[in-house]
Enzyme design. Sequence first.
Site, PDB file in Angstrom:
ATOM      1  N   PRO A 115      25.722 -16.714 -16.299  1.00  0.00           N
ATOM      2  CA  PRO A 115      24.446 -17.388 -16.050  1.00  0.00           C
ATOM      3  C   PRO A 115      23.951 -18.073 -17.325  1.00  0.00           C
ATOM      4  O   PRO A 115      24.133 -17.541 -18.423  1.00  0.00           O
ATOM      5  CB  PRO A 115      23.506 -16.240 -15.684  1.00  0.00           C
ATOM      6  CG  PRO A 115      24.376 -15.113 -15.300  1.00  0.00           C
ATOM      7  CD  PRO A 115      25.675 -15.290 -16.006  1.00  0.00           C
ATOM      8  N   ASP A 131      22.744   5.410 -26.367  1.00  0.00           N
ATOM      9  CA  ASP A 131      23.937   5.414 -27.226  1.00  0.00           C
ATOM     10  C   ASP A 131      25.080   6.125 -26.530  1.00  0.00           C
ATOM     11  O   ASP A 131      26.221   5.661 -26.534  1.00  0.00           O
ATOM     12  CB  ASP A 131      23.667   6.175 -28.526  1.00  0.00           C
ATOM     13  CG  ASP A 131      22.599   5.512 -29.379  1.00  0.00           C
ATOM     14  OD1 ASP A 131      22.406   4.299 -29.218  1.00  0.00           O
ATOM     15  OD2 ASP A 131      21.984   6.224 -30.185  1.00  0.00           O
ATOM     16  N   THR A 146      25.010 -20.788 -18.766  1.00  0.00           N
ATOM     17  CA  THR A 146      25.965 -21.504 -19.602  1.00  0.00           C
ATOM     18  C   THR A 146      25.945 -23.001 -19.324  1.00  0.00           C
ATOM     19  O   THR A 146      26.740 -23.739 -19.878  1.00  0.00           O
ATOM     20  CB  THR A 146      27.395 -20.956 -19.421  1.00  0.00           C
ATOM     21  OG1 THR A 146      27.621 -20.750 -18.033  1.00  0.00           O
ATOM     22  CG2 THR A 146      27.581 -19.662 -20.166  1.00  0.00           C
ATOM     23  N   HIS A 206      23.333   5.823 -37.525  1.00  0.00           N
ATOM     24  CA  HIS A 206      24.128   4.685 -37.043  1.00  0.00           C
ATOM     25  C   HIS A 206      24.566   3.816 -38.219  1.00  0.00           C
ATOM     26  O   HIS A 206      25.724   3.417 -38.327  1.00  0.00           O
ATOM     27  CB  HIS A 206      23.285   3.784 -36.128  1.00  0.00           C
ATOM     28  CG  HIS A 206      23.016   4.343 -34.764  1.00  0.00           C
ATOM     29  ND1 HIS A 206      24.018   4.770 -33.924  1.00  0.00           N
ATOM     30  CD2 HIS A 206      21.853   4.491 -34.075  1.00  0.00           C
ATOM     31  CE1 HIS A 206      23.458   5.177 -32.775  1.00  0.00           C
ATOM     32  NE2 HIS A 206      22.151   5.026 -32.843  1.00  0.00           N
ATOM     33  N   HIS A 215      17.833   8.942 -37.175  1.00  0.00           N
ATOM     34  CA  HIS A 215      18.741   8.497 -36.115  1.00  0.00           C
ATOM     35  C   HIS A 215      19.345   7.132 -36.464  1.00  0.00           C
ATOM     36  O   HIS A 215      20.566   6.955 -36.474  1.00  0.00           O
ATOM     37  CB  HIS A 215      17.964   8.428 -34.788  1.00  0.00           C
ATOM     38  CG  HIS A 215      18.767   7.966 -33.624  1.00  0.00           C
ATOM     39  ND1 HIS A 215      19.174   8.807 -32.618  1.00  0.00           N
ATOM     40  CD2 HIS A 215      19.249   6.736 -33.280  1.00  0.00           C
ATOM     41  CE1 HIS A 215      19.860   8.123 -31.718  1.00  0.00           C
ATOM     42  NE2 HIS A 215      19.925   6.850 -32.095  1.00  0.00           N
ATOM     43  N   GLU A 216      18.487   6.191 -36.803  1.00  0.00           N
ATOM     44  CA  GLU A 216      18.983   4.847 -37.122  1.00  0.00           C
ATOM     45  C   GLU A 216      19.805   4.868 -38.407  1.00  0.00           C
ATOM     46  O   GLU A 216      20.822   4.179 -38.509  1.00  0.00           O
ATOM     47  CB  GLU A 216      17.823   3.848 -37.244  1.00  0.00           C
ATOM     48  CG  GLU A 216      17.038   3.640 -35.946  1.00  0.00           C
ATOM     49  CD  GLU A 216      17.892   3.244 -34.752  1.00  0.00           C
ATOM     50  OE1 GLU A 216      18.937   2.579 -34.940  1.00  0.00           O
ATOM     51  OE2 GLU A 216      17.532   3.615 -33.618  1.00  0.00           O
ATOM     52  N   GLY A 273      31.245 -19.428 -14.657  1.00  0.00           N
ATOM     53  CA  GLY A 273      30.738 -19.076 -15.980  1.00  0.00           C
ATOM     54  C   GLY A 273      29.513 -18.207 -15.891  1.00  0.00           C
ATOM     55  O   GLY A 273      28.853 -18.144 -14.848  1.00  0.00           O
ATOM     56  N   LYS A 301      25.950 -24.584 -16.042  1.00  0.00           N
ATOM     57  CA  LYS A 301      26.695 -25.068 -14.868  1.00  0.00           C
ATOM     58  C   LYS A 301      25.878 -26.099 -14.091  1.00  0.00           C
ATOM     59  O   LYS A 301      26.393 -27.159 -13.725  1.00  0.00           O
ATOM     60  CB  LYS A 301      27.080 -23.889 -13.961  1.00  0.00           C
ATOM     61  CG  LYS A 301      27.991 -22.887 -14.645  1.00  0.00           C
ATOM     62  CD  LYS A 301      28.385 -21.756 -13.741  1.00  0.00           C
ATOM     63  CE  LYS A 301      27.253 -20.830 -13.379  1.00  0.00           C
ATOM     64  NZ  LYS A 301      26.686 -20.102 -14.528  1.00  0.00           N
ATOM     65  N   THR A 302      24.618 -25.780 -13.867  1.00  0.00           N
ATOM     66  CA  THR A 302      23.755 -26.721 -13.144  1.00  0.00           C
ATOM     67  C   THR A 302      23.625 -28.015 -13.926  1.00  0.00           C
ATOM     68  O   THR A 302      23.692 -29.113 -13.369  1.00  0.00           O
ATOM     69  CB  THR A 302      22.359 -26.101 -12.953  1.00  0.00           C
ATOM     70  OG1 THR A 302      22.511 -24.774 -12.475  1.00  0.00           O
ATOM     71  CG2 THR A 302      21.536 -26.904 -11.988  1.00  0.00           C
TER      72      THR A 302
HETATM   73  P1  ADP Z   1      23.561 -22.107 -15.128  1.00  0.00           P
HETATM   74  O1  ADP Z   1      23.460 -23.060 -14.004  1.00  0.00           O
HETATM   75  O2  ADP Z   1      24.952 -21.961 -15.678  1.00  0.00           O
HETATM   76  O3  ADP Z   1      22.928 -20.772 -14.895  1.00  0.00           O
HETATM   77  P2  ADP Z   1      21.816 -23.980 -16.361  1.00  0.00           P
HETATM   78  O4  ADP Z   1      22.605 -25.212 -16.229  1.00  0.00           O
HETATM   79  O5  ADP Z   1      20.734 -23.766 -15.381  1.00  0.00           O
HETATM   80  O6  ADP Z   1      22.758 -22.717 -16.351  1.00  0.00           O
HETATM   81  O7  ADP Z   1      21.261 -23.902 -17.841  1.00  0.00           O
HETATM   82  C1  ADP Z   1      19.958 -23.485 -18.118  1.00  0.00           C
HETATM   83  C2  ADP Z   1      19.408 -24.221 -19.310  1.00  0.00           C
HETATM   84  O8  ADP Z   1      20.096 -23.843 -20.498  1.00  0.00           O
HETATM   85  C3  ADP Z   1      19.561 -25.701 -19.228  1.00  0.00           C
HETATM   86  O9  ADP Z   1      18.509 -26.289 -18.526  1.00  0.00           O
HETATM   87  C4  ADP Z   1      19.568 -26.116 -20.681  1.00  0.00           C
HETATM   88  O10 ADP Z   1      18.266 -26.246 -21.173  1.00  0.00           O
HETATM   89  C5  ADP Z   1      20.207 -24.944 -21.368  1.00  0.00           C
HETATM   90  N1  ADP Z   1      21.628 -25.164 -21.657  1.00  0.00           N
HETATM   91  C6  ADP Z   1      22.658 -24.452 -21.179  1.00  0.00           C
HETATM   92  N2  ADP Z   1      23.835 -24.897 -21.673  1.00  0.00           N
HETATM   93  C7  ADP Z   1      23.529 -25.938 -22.462  1.00  0.00           C
HETATM   94  C8  ADP Z   1      24.324 -26.823 -23.262  1.00  0.00           C
HETATM   95  N3  ADP Z   1      25.649 -26.715 -23.329  1.00  0.00           N
HETATM   96  N4  ADP Z   1      23.686 -27.779 -23.958  1.00  0.00           N
HETATM   97  C9  ADP Z   1      22.341 -27.886 -23.900  1.00  0.00           C
HETATM   98  N5  ADP Z   1      21.552 -27.089 -23.176  1.00  0.00           N
HETATM   99  C10 ADP Z   1      22.120 -26.111 -22.470  1.00  0.00           C
HETATM  100 ZN    ZN Z   2      20.769   5.188 -31.307  1.00  0.00          ZN
END
Ligand code: ADP
Ligand code: ZN
Length: 620
Positions: free
Chosen positions: A210, A508, A212, A434, A430-431, A208, A214-215
């Site tokens: 960064p 752009d 999201t 768009h 410009h803006e 997934g 995973k840790t």
């Molecule tokens: P990854 O390992 O995917 O890069 P992390 O697990 O380190 O992401 O997530 C970083 C931080 O984002 C977490 O410590 C948490 O605070 C927040 N976070 C991410 N996803 C969630 C979730 N589903 N619910 C709550 N907090 C989340």
């Molecule tokens: Zn522009």
Amino acid sequence: MAIKSPVSNKKPGNFVRLGLFWAIIVFGILAVVALVSPQDNLKSVPISDVINSANNGQIAKLEVEGDNVKVTPKGSDNPTEKSVKETGVSLQDQGLNKTASVQVTVVPQSKTGDTLWNLAIIIIPVVLIAGFFMFMMRQAQGQNNQAMGFGKSKAKLYGIDKEKVTFNDIAGNDSAKQDLEEVVDFLRHPKKYEALGAKIPTGVLLVGNPGTGKTLLARAVAGEANVPFFSISGSEFVEMFVGVGASRVRDLFAKAKKNAPSIIFIDEIDAVGRKRGSGMGGGHDEREQTLNQILVEMDGFETGANVIVLAATNRADVLDPALLRPGRFDRRTNIMLPERRDREAILKVHFKNKPIDETVNIDKLAAKTAGSSGADLANMANEAAIVAARRNAKKISNADLTEAFEKVAIGPERKAQVMNDKEKEITAYHEAGHAIVGHVLPDSDPVHKVTIIPRGGTGGVTWFLPPEDKSYTSVIEFKDVLARALGGRIAEKIVYGEDRITTGAGSDLRKATEIARDMVIEQGMGSKLRDQVFHDDNGGIVFDKMTHERPYSDDTAKEIDIEVAELVKEAARRAEVVLTQNRASLDKLAKALLKEETLEEQQVIEVLKDAKLPKEAKLY
Ligand code: ADP
Ligand code: ZN
């Protein structure tokens, strides 16, 4: 990849040892030199004076050793003066009277001085070279010791007593949680599975973007199963000395096995687990050894080892197939960017302990944060609290939230940056360009906000927000996106003339070209090149250069270029038609922007109420 400099890890004790070592060497050299040049305290006098004194009978004894003459005056037992005579000439030839009452002794020339010098010339370089090698060896050894010590302590242990994370702390991610629920059960009741002859999986890959979570998920698995959690990051494996990474892996697995049942978490596994390709260059060896060690350890789990390895990556496609074979990371859980409902849940988790007032609308924030990760949302919640604290408020308001959102999504406002009036006007047009193109074209997302306040590197911003999350994009939608991306440049051209367009459109144009290429190459959306993709793989690395193999002919490559150019040209033409036929609206919006600087959705709609879609810009 963080390559740690060994110097920075040096213990202070090393400096002391190093200093001592060099001191000994220097001392040794000085001792040799002192030995070689024996010192006497004799006074140097000219040879003519010596001969005069001798002729006058004032001298008792002259000792001649080579050209050196030692002078012992009458009444003295030892020499008190010295002199040097001409080479190859006797004292008599220099004027010493034969009759002078002086005792002349000729001592055979001592070889000791010369020998010592010769010896010194041989010994000193040898001592220096030997010293240098010893020094180098000590250094290398020291580093190895450090690195080994490092390897031992590096795997962080999140034990059972540490702050525990459970699935309840993770909002959304339901399918990932479901997948991992199984892993938790393996750890909790291994007997149940063994009784039926089931082999407990050893590796699960968490894939997934960064941030999201995973840790967080991996820690929650350990938390739910109530087992110790050992974590290490793939980038930490990459060290300068070959063999260190492998030894760390060995140590990590040994620790985990000793504490089984347990979880090993390897973050950024792609840092060590990339496809093993050409295998050239020393840098790859270390990675490869580390990777091999991971494979060896995972294969070496006996039944009942009860250690499960979770690994995280956002690039599953670059991983070495050997990692994904059965018995290794043969299970995979995909972790998606959160949907609107999940974003709301994540925001709620992170606002749980933060006081908010009644204006705060978390649902609205969730709606406009499409594409944000959990970490982004956590960051926004934190920023909102910081913004509120800065204005000394007791509670977080919706305005704080909006500021935090914009800060995280685009970078902080730079009100201080000076933009002269002319540039401000160009930016406004410009803006506005768009905004009008996006507003008028039927398949573009509606305008959310337009601003000419510079932000995070851009002159101004026009935001378009989809009314709801979308997963697919059609050709028509892409074409409207292309046209509105070119709207800024075209507006400048219409208002100021062909040759007064500015660099303001740089990003752009880059984005437009990227979209057009993506359409033709990856999505099969060209006009002639329909329903075929021309994706070339990531290539391999040979001698540090990327090599691409194109799975298509040069003719096709040319055709792709033509298709891309046509898409961009068509978009420019449509933008131009829209803007020339809505010139009055363009002026009106630019003027409103110069006055207000920022216009919200409703204000834009109001200003653009007369804007129309010209027949020539229609696609259908
Ligand atoms: P990854 O390992 O995917 O890069 P992390 O697990 O380190 O992401 O997530 C970083 C931080 O984002 C977490 O410590 C948490 O605070 C927040 N976070 C991410 N996803 C969630 C979730 N589903 N619910 C709550 N907090 C989340
Ligand atoms: Zn522009």
